[in-house]
Design an enzyme around this catalytic site. Structure first.
Site, PDB file in Angstrom:
ATOM      1  N   LEU A 274       0.861  -1.193   0.000  1.00 56.10           N
ATOM      2  CA  LEU A 274       0.000   0.000   0.000  1.00 56.10           C
ATOM      3  C   LEU A 274       0.889   1.232   0.000  1.00 56.10           C
ATOM      4  O   LEU A 274       1.842   1.295   0.784  1.00 56.10           O
ATOM      5  CB  LEU A 274      -0.863   0.040   1.267  1.00 56.10           C
ATOM      6  CG  LEU A 274      -1.925  -1.055   1.435  1.00 56.10           C
ATOM      7  CD1 LEU A 274      -2.515  -0.985   2.837  1.00 56.10           C
ATOM      8  CD2 LEU A 274      -3.023  -0.896   0.390  1.00 56.10           C
ATOM      9  N   HIS A 275       0.605   2.174  -0.871  1.00 56.95           N
ATOM     10  CA  HIS A 275       1.370   3.427  -0.816  1.00 56.95           C
ATOM     11  C   HIS A 275       0.630   4.610  -1.419  1.00 56.95           C
ATOM     12  O   HIS A 275       1.119   5.732  -1.394  1.00 56.95           O
ATOM     13  CB  HIS A 275       2.734   3.265  -1.496  1.00 56.95           C
ATOM     14  CG  HIS A 275       2.641   3.261  -3.000  1.00 56.95           C
ATOM     15  ND1 HIS A 275       2.190   2.187  -3.711  1.00 56.95           N
ATOM     16  CD2 HIS A 275       2.930   4.210  -3.909  1.00 56.95           C
ATOM     17  CE1 HIS A 275       2.204   2.456  -4.999  1.00 56.95           C
ATOM     18  NE2 HIS A 275       2.651   3.697  -5.151  1.00 56.95           N
ATOM     19  N   ARG A 276      -0.568   4.385  -1.971  1.00 56.37           N
ATOM     20  CA  ARG A 276      -1.308   5.515  -2.560  1.00 56.37           C
ATOM     21  C   ARG A 276      -1.665   6.512  -1.473  1.00 56.37           C
ATOM     22  O   ARG A 276      -2.171   6.117  -0.409  1.00 56.37           O
ATOM     23  CB  ARG A 276      -2.609   5.035  -3.197  1.00 56.37           C
ATOM     24  CG  ARG A 276      -2.447   4.158  -4.369  1.00 56.37           C
ATOM     25  CD  ARG A 276      -2.141   4.913  -5.641  1.00 56.37           C
ATOM     26  NE  ARG A 276      -1.484   3.995  -6.556  1.00 56.37           N
ATOM     27  CZ  ARG A 276      -0.539   4.332  -7.418  1.00 56.37           C
ATOM     28  NH1 ARG A 276      -0.132   5.573  -7.511  1.00 56.37           N
ATOM     29  NH2 ARG A 276       0.013   3.442  -8.193  1.00 56.37           N
TER      30      ARG A 276
ATOM     31  N   ASP B 158      -2.346  -1.556  -3.895  1.00 54.98           N
ATOM     32  CA  ASP B 158      -2.866  -0.390  -4.608  1.00 54.98           C
ATOM     33  C   ASP B 158      -1.856   0.079  -5.657  1.00 54.98           C
ATOM     34  O   ASP B 158      -1.966   1.172  -6.195  1.00 54.98           O
ATOM     35  CB  ASP B 158      -3.260   0.734  -3.638  1.00 54.98           C
ATOM     36  CG  ASP B 158      -2.095   1.226  -2.794  1.00 54.98           C
ATOM     37  OD1 ASP B 158      -0.932   0.833  -3.043  1.00 54.98           O
ATOM     38  OD2 ASP B 158      -2.349   2.024  -1.865  1.00 54.98           O
TER      39      ASP B 158
END
Ligand code: UD1
Length: 372
Positions: A205-207, A284
């Protein structure tokens, strides 16, 4: 000799430039230079990829570091103007949709230098995503547009891009994946993490929309923690998550998770070794949606939209969004069922970089054939 200048900025760029650099190197009539903007700078967000991918060290570094989108883009533009004035390349080659991609196309175009965009035409149709702005502007300005799938051609044509600029070549990220699978398989990462092939999940996850707000991040991690009741979930943590990870609400959710293992970001080969034998991927990331499809591993995309619809239509990807109940239900569906029956999209065959290098050679007036 004609000169091509590659601009690289952030983690996913390195895997796209590596096969391109190798393909262009076969042509004696072309020279190439790599400029690293420094958008990503940690050892395991940048340097490790050069090592893993056999990419030569950059010829120039702008060392811009982190900052707001405006500050980062502006610093890259200023640095690139100096480098391009000195180097005067015949073509600037950019990949993907990061801030460095946008900065490079703006500077080069204004200096009258031709620009090629690899991975052109992808659209999420969601302008709250910083990458969507970068994609739309880059594709309007670039002279050569290389698309990974035919939906991208349609998007470009709809936006009025002249058809002669568009080249459908396939997916250069998959060139790297196919070339690296064997060496990745030899790495002992599963043993090191105490995992059994086919019996664990990988999460990334990094958005900004998922990780910047600690409450939203905690809700997502709560759902992923529930999935970890069924099988271990390994989560290499992007540095962007660090601030939210320290939040008390997030810490409480992590403490309750059955088997959610947070680890540092991995290099390309170790990460590929992990994803290629996973039962399930929750992400994501754009690139990982494509890699899951190429690997035949089920992927749940924790976003409301994707700029890579081919991974849903043909591949193993399911768009799930960020609602915990839906994530739990979709994960259960995958874990209760057989392996997904995805297939490889057209031209994701490991030869995309060679096709792009051929076009570069043609356009730059080289008559020498590019070796395959
Ligand atoms: C960028 C790209 C995104 C891509 C992602 C892959 C843009 C707009 N976004 O997002 O499309 O999917 O890279 O990773 O270009 N940080 C470090 N060390 C680093 C790099 C970043 O600690 O080496 C931290 C900093 O706190 C920084 C934050 O991560 O502020 C975000 O980095 P940034 O490059 O701004 O965006 P990403 O979220 O990485």
């Amino acid at each position: 000799m004609k000169k091509i200048l590659h601009v690289v900025s952030a983690r996913p760029n390195f895997m796209k430039v590596a096969p391109l650099y190798a393909a262009i190197a076969h042509n004696q009539a072309l020279t190439q230079t790599i400029v690293h903007t420094g958008q990503h700078y940690d050892l395991n967000m940048s340097e490790i990829f050069f090592r893993d991918l056999g990419l030569p060290s950059p010829d120039a570094r702008l060392d811009v570091g982190s900052g707001s989108h405006t500050a980062q883009t502006a610093h890259i533009m200023l640095g690139l103007e100096t480098v391009l004035s000195a180097e005067r390349p015949d073509l600037v080659s950019v990949v993907g949709d990061v801030n460095g991609t946008l900065a490079a196309v703006l500077v080069a175009t204004k200096m009258g230098i031709a620009v090629a965009h690899v991975e052109a035409g992808l659209r999420s149709f969601d302008r709250s995503m910083p990458e969507e702005i970068n994609r739309v502007v880059t594709d309007q300005l670039a002279d050569l547009l290389f698309t990974p799938s035919l939906d991208a051609n349609e998007n470009l044509l709809r936006e009025g891009v002249p058809p002669e600029r568009i080249h459908f070549v396939g997916n250069v990220l998959i060139d790297t994946l196919l070339a690296s699978r064997e060496s990745a398989a030899r790495l002992p990462i599963l043993d090191a993490l105490g995992l059994v092939a086919g019996d664990y999940a990988v999460c990334t996850l990094h958005r900004p929309s998922n990780v910047d707000d600690p409450s939203r991040f905690a809700r997502l991690l709560g759902a992923i923690g529930d999935v970890s009741e069924r099988l271990p979930v390994v989560f290499p943590v992007h540095p962007r998550c660090r601030r939210s990870i320290g939040d008390p609400e997030v810490r409480a959710v992590l403490a309750k998770a059955a088997d959610l293992r947070l680890i540092s970001p991995l290099g390309y080969l170790e990460f590929l070794a992990l994803t290629s034998r996973a039962r399930l991927i929750l992400t994501d990331s754009g690139g990982l949606q494509e890699e899951s499809t190429a690997l035949g591993v089920a992927c749940l995309t924790l976003r409301e939209n994707t700029e890579r619809p081919v991974t849903v239509e043909l591949g193993t990807n399911t768009l799930v969004g960020a609602e915990p109940a839906r994530i739990r239900a979709e994960a259960a569906r995958v874990l209760d069922g057989a392996r997904p029956a995805g297939r490889m999209p057209e031209l994701w065959d490991g030869h995309t970089a060679a096709r792009i290098a051929d076009v570069y050679a043609d356009v730059l007036g080289s008559t020498m054939a590019v070796a395959r």
